[in-house]
Scaffold this active site. Sequence first.
Site, mmCIF file in Angstrom:
data_model
loop_
_atom_site.group_PDB
_atom_site.id
_atom_site.type_symbol
_atom_site.label_atom_id
_atom_site.label_comp_id
_atom_site.label_asym_id
_atom_site.label_seq_id
_atom_site.Cartn_x
_atom_site.Cartn_y
_atom_site.Cartn_z
ATOM 1 N N GLU A 153 37.661 44.162 33.422
ATOM 2 C CA GLU A 153 38.887 44.820 32.821
ATOM 3 C C GLU A 153 38.650 44.861 31.325
ATOM 4 O O GLU A 153 38.457 43.732 30.883
ATOM 5 C CB GLU A 153 40.189 44.075 33.602
ATOM 6 C CG GLU A 153 40.202 44.696 35.231
ATOM 7 C CD GLU A 153 41.607 43.839 35.618
ATOM 8 O OE1 GLU A 153 42.274 44.632 36.208
ATOM 9 O OE2 GLU A 153 41.972 42.851 35.239
ATOM 10 N N VAL A 154 38.625 45.969 30.795
ATOM 11 C CA VAL A 154 38.717 45.826 29.394
ATOM 12 C C VAL A 154 40.210 46.222 28.951
ATOM 13 O O VAL A 154 40.799 47.324 29.385
ATOM 14 C CB VAL A 154 37.716 47.081 28.904
ATOM 15 C CG1 VAL A 154 37.842 47.233 27.464
ATOM 16 C CG2 VAL A 154 35.966 46.687 29.028
#
Length: 302
Positions: A153-154
């Site tokens: 997850e960015v």
Amino acid sequence: MTSSSIRTVGVVGTGVIGGSWTGLFLAKGLHVLVSDPAPGAEEKLAAYLDSIWRTLEQLGLAGNASKDNYRFVGETLEAHYGELDFVQENAPERLGIKIQLIGEIDAGMRPDVIIASSSSGITSSHFIDNCQHPERVLIGHPFNPPHLMPLVEVVPNQKTSAENIKAELSFYKWLGKNPVLVKKEVPGFAANRLQAGLCSEAYSLVRNGVLSAEDVVMAKISGGGGGKYGFQHLMRHLGPAMEGWLEDMRAHSYDFGEDSLAVCEGSVQEMLGHVDPEEVGKQRDELLVKLLSLKVGASALV
Ligand SMILES: NC(=O)c1ccc[n+]([C@@H]2O[C@H](COP(=O)([O-])OP(=O)(O)OC[C@H]3O[C@@H](n4cnc5c(N)ncnc54)[C@H](O)[C@@H]3O)[C@@H](O)[C@H]2O)c1
């Protein structure tokens, strides 16, 4: 900064997550500088890399990859900031540590170098106050172990630049990950919220005597197919009934109290009491490698 200009990566903290990231970076042919203040961390990392290298070979190494292409530089990367093209921070999930570390790294590093934190819950807005270049700080939240689990997850903060978000997504893709962009800083990010929703209902079903833990697993892995008519059709068909289920689920939601824990633990023990967690972990990793190999070349949504 583009993926092709990233040659040397800094890994801060070489515990469960930092060690696994190090293996992945090495498998992709990157040079890695690592730091960790714990006594024995260097030996522990070497032993861990030995233990996962065969798996990384099975998944496919870059032509120039080498297990030895890293240097343990001691308690901090401080003396080596100038050599780094990217940093992945993996220190313990404690706000004080993150604030201090990210501030130090930001102060020493070239302004174009992205600093990604593996934080699994603290958003980067909480630790950029001391940063001169908050536009290059973001979360790159992996799933354990990062050398196998595809999802990252960015999670940018409001000051992270669009250019750096794009570069980070493309770097993780280049590493063979499936990055998703979490566009708003919500507690728990996204994947763990999805997981929490599912787990909460699973615990509630066990707690309230509806299913055994074993049957929760069976229901999850054997059902849940999809129809061919699409999302809107499904929701028109099931949506009204679902509203009633959701109301009931909220009314009986899991309470995390000791009594509830004891009921769930009892049911989990019935299912898993005889199982060796180490052995299951090993089998899981072997299966993941097979699954990931099968997925190579498959089309969308993998
Ligand atoms: N374990 C997981 O499943 C998981 C999954 C995703 C993300 N994360 C996140 O990754 C980060 C690391 O978690 P972990 O599970 O690897 O923890 P861990 O306790 O296994 O490792 C943390 C490491 O950081 C080192 N450390 C302590 N202080 C430090 C400092 N000042 N500078 C550098 N290193 C320092 C410790 O010696 C240790 O080796 C956390 O933010 C955590 O939330 C963990």
